[in-house]
Write a protein that holds these residues in place. Structure first.
Motif, PDB file in Angstrom:
ATOM      1  N   ASP A  82      12.274 -48.449  36.759  1.00  0.00           N
ATOM      2  CA  ASP A  82      13.223 -48.142  35.702  1.00  0.00           C
ATOM      3  C   ASP A  82      13.612 -46.672  35.803  1.00  0.00           C
ATOM      4  O   ASP A  82      12.796 -45.785  35.585  1.00  0.00           O
ATOM      5  CB  ASP A  82      12.584 -48.435  34.342  1.00  0.00           C
ATOM      6  N   GLU A  83      14.883 -46.402  36.149  1.00  0.00           N
ATOM      7  CA  GLU A  83      15.293 -45.019  36.387  1.00  0.00           C
ATOM      8  C   GLU A  83      15.185 -44.178  35.135  1.00  0.00           C
ATOM      9  O   GLU A  83      14.863 -42.997  35.177  1.00  0.00           O
ATOM     10  CB  GLU A  83      16.718 -44.997  36.947  1.00  0.00           C
ATOM     11  N   GLU A  84      15.448 -44.798  33.980  1.00  0.00           N
ATOM     12  CA  GLU A  84      15.342 -44.034  32.739  1.00  0.00           C
ATOM     13  C   GLU A  84      13.896 -43.640  32.474  1.00  0.00           C
ATOM     14  O   GLU A  84      13.599 -42.574  31.962  1.00  0.00           O
ATOM     15  CB  GLU A  84      15.878 -44.876  31.575  1.00  0.00           C
ATOM     16  N   GLU A  85      12.993 -44.496  32.884  1.00  0.00           N
ATOM     17  CA  GLU A  85      11.569 -44.242  32.639  1.00  0.00           C
ATOM     18  C   GLU A  85      11.000 -43.209  33.604  1.00  0.00           C
ATOM     19  O   GLU A  85      10.242 -42.334  33.232  1.00  0.00           O
ATOM     20  CB  GLU A  85      10.787 -45.563  32.781  1.00  0.00           C
ATOM     21  N   THR A  86      11.370 -43.294  34.882  1.00  0.00           N
ATOM     22  CA  THR A  86      10.728 -42.462  35.892  1.00  0.00           C
ATOM     23  C   THR A  86      11.641 -41.394  36.475  1.00  0.00           C
ATOM     24  O   THR A  86      11.192 -40.543  37.217  1.00  0.00           O
ATOM     25  CB  THR A  86      10.209 -43.331  37.057  1.00  0.00           C
ATOM     26  N   GLY A  87      12.920 -41.455  36.150  1.00  0.00           N
ATOM     27  CA  GLY A  87      13.833 -40.441  36.660  1.00  0.00           C
ATOM     28  C   GLY A  87      14.456 -40.810  37.993  1.00  0.00           C
ATOM     29  O   GLY A  87      15.544 -40.394  38.302  1.00  0.00           O
ATOM     30  N   SER A  88      13.788 -41.589  38.781  1.00  0.00           N
ATOM     31  CA  SER A  88      14.334 -42.069  40.049  1.00  0.00           C
ATOM     32  C   SER A  88      13.473 -43.229  40.510  1.00  0.00           C
ATOM     33  O   SER A  88      12.409 -43.491  39.966  1.00  0.00           O
ATOM     34  CB  SER A  88      14.324 -40.949  41.102  1.00  0.00           C
ATOM     35  N   LEU A  89      13.968 -43.896  41.517  1.00  0.00           N
ATOM     36  CA  LEU A  89      13.226 -45.040  42.035  1.00  0.00           C
ATOM     37  C   LEU A  89      11.873 -44.586  42.567  1.00  0.00           C
ATOM     38  O   LEU A  89      11.792 -43.658  43.360  1.00  0.00           O
ATOM     39  CB  LEU A  89      14.030 -45.708  43.154  1.00  0.00           C
ATOM     40  N   THR A  90      10.826 -45.217  42.115  1.00  0.00           N
ATOM     41  CA  THR A  90       9.491 -44.859  42.558  1.00  0.00           C
ATOM     42  C   THR A  90       9.259 -45.364  43.978  1.00  0.00           C
ATOM     43  O   THR A  90       9.525 -46.518  44.276  1.00  0.00           O
ATOM     44  CB  THR A  90       8.437 -45.468  41.618  1.00  0.00           C
ATOM     45  N   THR A  91       8.773 -44.500  44.818  1.00  0.00           N
ATOM     46  CA  THR A  91       8.499 -44.884  46.192  1.00  0.00           C
ATOM     47  C   THR A  91       7.135 -45.545  46.286  1.00  0.00           C
ATOM     48  O   THR A  91       6.153 -45.042  45.751  1.00  0.00           O
ATOM     49  CB  THR A  91       8.519 -43.653  47.113  1.00  0.00           C
ATOM     50  N   VAL A  92       7.104 -46.682  46.959  1.00  0.00           N
ATOM     51  CA  VAL A  92       5.819 -47.304  47.248  1.00  0.00           C
ATOM     52  C   VAL A  92       5.050 -46.371  48.172  1.00  0.00           C
ATOM     53  O   VAL A  92       5.575 -45.912  49.186  1.00  0.00           O
ATOM     54  CB  VAL A  92       6.009 -48.678  47.908  1.00  0.00           C
ATOM     55  N   THR A  93       3.842 -46.054  47.809  1.00  0.00           N
ATOM     56  CA  THR A  93       3.042 -45.090  48.550  1.00  0.00           C
ATOM     57  C   THR A  93       2.068 -45.815  49.474  1.00  0.00           C
ATOM     58  O   THR A  93       1.366 -46.733  49.041  1.00  0.00           O
ATOM     59  CB  THR A  93       2.252 -44.189  47.573  1.00  0.00           C
ATOM     60  N   ALA A  94       2.054 -45.410  50.726  1.00  0.00           N
ATOM     61  CA  ALA A  94       1.094 -45.978  51.668  1.00  0.00           C
ATOM     62  C   ALA A  94      -0.291 -45.408  51.356  1.00  0.00           C
ATOM     63  O   ALA A  94      -0.500 -44.193  51.407  1.00  0.00           O
ATOM     64  CB  ALA A  94       1.491 -45.643  53.095  1.00  0.00           C
ATOM     65  N   VAL A  95      -1.208 -46.276  50.991  1.00  0.00           N
ATOM     66  CA  VAL A  95      -2.563 -45.870  50.613  1.00  0.00           C
ATOM     67  C   VAL A  95      -3.549 -46.522  51.569  1.00  0.00           C
ATOM     68  O   VAL A  95      -3.432 -47.705  51.887  1.00  0.00           O
ATOM     69  CB  VAL A  95      -2.873 -46.286  49.158  1.00  0.00           C
ATOM     70  N   THR A  96      -4.514 -45.727  52.043  1.00  0.00           N
ATOM     71  CA  THR A  96      -5.605 -46.264  52.843  1.00  0.00           C
ATOM     72  C   THR A  96      -6.930 -45.795  52.239  1.00  0.00           C
ATOM     73  O   THR A  96      -6.958 -44.882  51.415  1.00  0.00           O
ATOM     74  CB  THR A  96      -5.520 -45.804  54.309  1.00  0.00           C
ATOM     75  N   LEU A  97      -8.005 -46.433  52.660  1.00  0.00           N
ATOM     76  CA  LEU A  97      -9.335 -46.114  52.151  1.00  0.00           C
ATOM     77  C   LEU A  97     -10.005 -45.065  53.027  1.00  0.00           C
ATOM     78  O   LEU A  97      -9.804 -45.033  54.240  1.00  0.00           O
ATOM     79  CB  LEU A  97     -10.196 -47.380  52.120  1.00  0.00           C
ATOM     80  N   ASN A  98     -10.812 -44.225  52.403  1.00  0.00           N
ATOM     81  CA  ASN A  98     -11.566 -43.203  53.130  1.00  0.00           C
ATOM     82  C   ASN A  98     -13.018 -43.653  53.264  1.00  0.00           C
ATOM     83  O   ASN A  98     -13.793 -43.550  52.307  1.00  0.00           O
ATOM     84  CB  ASN A  98     -11.484 -41.878  52.390  1.00  0.00           C
ATOM     85  N   PRO A  99     -13.435 -44.147  54.437  1.00  0.00           N
ATOM     86  CA  PRO A  99     -14.810 -44.644  54.595  1.00  0.00           C
ATOM     87  C   PRO A  99     -15.870 -43.585  54.304  1.00  0.00           C
ATOM     88  O   PRO A  99     -16.999 -43.928  53.932  1.00  0.00           O
ATOM     89  CB  PRO A  99     -14.867 -45.096  56.057  1.00  0.00           C
ATOM     90  N   ASP A 100     -15.550 -42.310  54.468  1.00  0.00           N
ATOM     91  CA  ASP A 100     -16.528 -41.249  54.227  1.00  0.00           C
ATOM     92  C   ASP A 100     -16.898 -41.121  52.754  1.00  0.00           C
ATOM     93  O   ASP A 100     -17.862 -40.444  52.416  1.00  0.00           O
ATOM     94  CB  ASP A 100     -15.997 -39.910  54.725  1.00  0.00           C
ATOM     95  N   THR A 101     -16.114 -41.746  51.856  1.00  0.00           N
ATOM     96  CA  THR A 101     -16.444 -41.719  50.427  1.00  0.00           C
ATOM     97  C   THR A 101     -17.189 -42.968  49.976  1.00  0.00           C
ATOM     98  O   THR A 101     -17.669 -43.028  48.854  1.00  0.00           O
ATOM     99  CB  THR A 101     -15.163 -41.594  49.570  1.00  0.00           C
ATOM    100  N   ALA A 102     -17.285 -43.973  50.843  1.00  0.00           N
ATOM    101  CA  ALA A 102     -17.737 -45.298  50.421  1.00  0.00           C
ATOM    102  C   ALA A 102     -19.249 -45.359  50.187  1.00  0.00           C
ATOM    103  O   ALA A 102     -20.042 -44.869  51.009  1.00  0.00           O
ATOM    104  CB  ALA A 102     -17.351 -46.336  51.467  1.00  0.00           C
ATOM    105  N   TYR A 103     -19.628 -45.985  49.084  1.00  0.00           N
ATOM    106  CA  TYR A 103     -21.036 -46.309  48.824  1.00  0.00           C
ATOM    107  C   TYR A 103     -21.599 -47.070  50.027  1.00  0.00           C
ATOM    108  O   TYR A 103     -20.880 -47.865  50.650  1.00  0.00           O
ATOM    109  CB  TYR A 103     -21.106 -47.161  47.547  1.00  0.00           C
ATOM    110  N   PRO A 104     -22.859 -46.840  50.388  1.00  0.00           N
ATOM    111  CA  PRO A 104     -23.372 -47.376  51.660  1.00  0.00           C
ATOM    112  C   PRO A 104     -23.334 -48.892  51.826  1.00  0.00           C
ATOM    113  O   PRO A 104     -23.401 -49.367  52.970  1.00  0.00           O
ATOM    114  CB  PRO A 104     -24.818 -46.859  51.694  1.00  0.00           C
TER     115      PRO A 104
END
Length: 201
Positions: free
Chosen positions: A5-27
């Motif tokens: 919603d452009e009125e809500e966010t000011g512009s189209l929100t970009t889908v962000t590429a997210v990956t996991l960081n194994p160095d933070t993961a519980y063992p």
């Protein structure tokens, strides 16, 4: 669709590429080679207890931190009976007991397994319990972050129905995507959490 919603966010929100960081993961968390999926398994005994690794909770953070802008990603939760999603600040305590609430640097939504065959949805606020009642169990959850506005919102990505929004978070440092596949409970909840591309992305 709220996140577009452009009125809500000011512009189209970009889908962000997210990956996991194994160095933070519980063992006991096993991150896939492509770093987009995580599931609970046996403890990996030879992992280094590096400063960024969580050692009390089944948590793994994203590799990318955000300190500005608007971001959106989706996670397949499938038929899991317990999970947690949201964002966490860079300085959260990774070695000791914490609450998964804003006071401790977490803005999260969880599905809790009550242990009696039922589950309940909750937004982890600093106040009393904030139980949520989706019209149907979401199988895919969208997480929306507006860093400057201090907003973290959750959606059922199947129909983009709104689940909950944290408002007025006073972010003073970068935040990371947060993932918690929760323990295996009574033999259930073995399915992974998987970052997926939105249908409209």
């Amino acid at each position: 669709m709220p996140v577009c919603d452009e009125e809500e966010t000011g512009s189209l929100t970009t889908v962000t590429a997210v990956t996991l960081n194994p160095d933070t993961a519980y063992p006991c968390l096993w991150v896939s080679p492509c770093c987009t999926s995580v599931q609970v398994g046996k403890i990996q005994p030879n992992l280094p207890n590096n400063p960024e690794r969580f050692t009390r909770y089944n948590i793994v953070l994203g590799s990318e931190s955000f300190s500005s802008g608007r971001h959106y990603w989706e996670v397949e939760v499938g038929s899991k009976t317990a999970w947690g999603l949201g964002v966490a600040t860079a300085s959260v305590n990774r070695k000791e007991e914490i609450s998964l609430c804003p006071d401790d640097g977490f803005w999260t939504m969880v599905l809790r397994d009550c242990g009696d065959g039922t589950s309940e949805y909750e937004a982890c606020t600093d106040s009393e319990e904030s139980l949520l009642y989706p019209s149907k169990p979401p199988r895919r959850v969208g997480v929306y972050l507006d860093y400057s506005r201090g907003q973290v919102a959750f959606y059922d990505a199947g129909d983009m129905s709104h689940l909950f929004t944290f408002y007025d978070a006073k972010f003073k440092e970068p935040v990371f995507p947060y993932f918690n596949p929760w323990p295996i409970i009574n033999g259930h909840n073995r399915e992974p959490l998987t970052i997926v591309t939105p249908h409209w992305g």
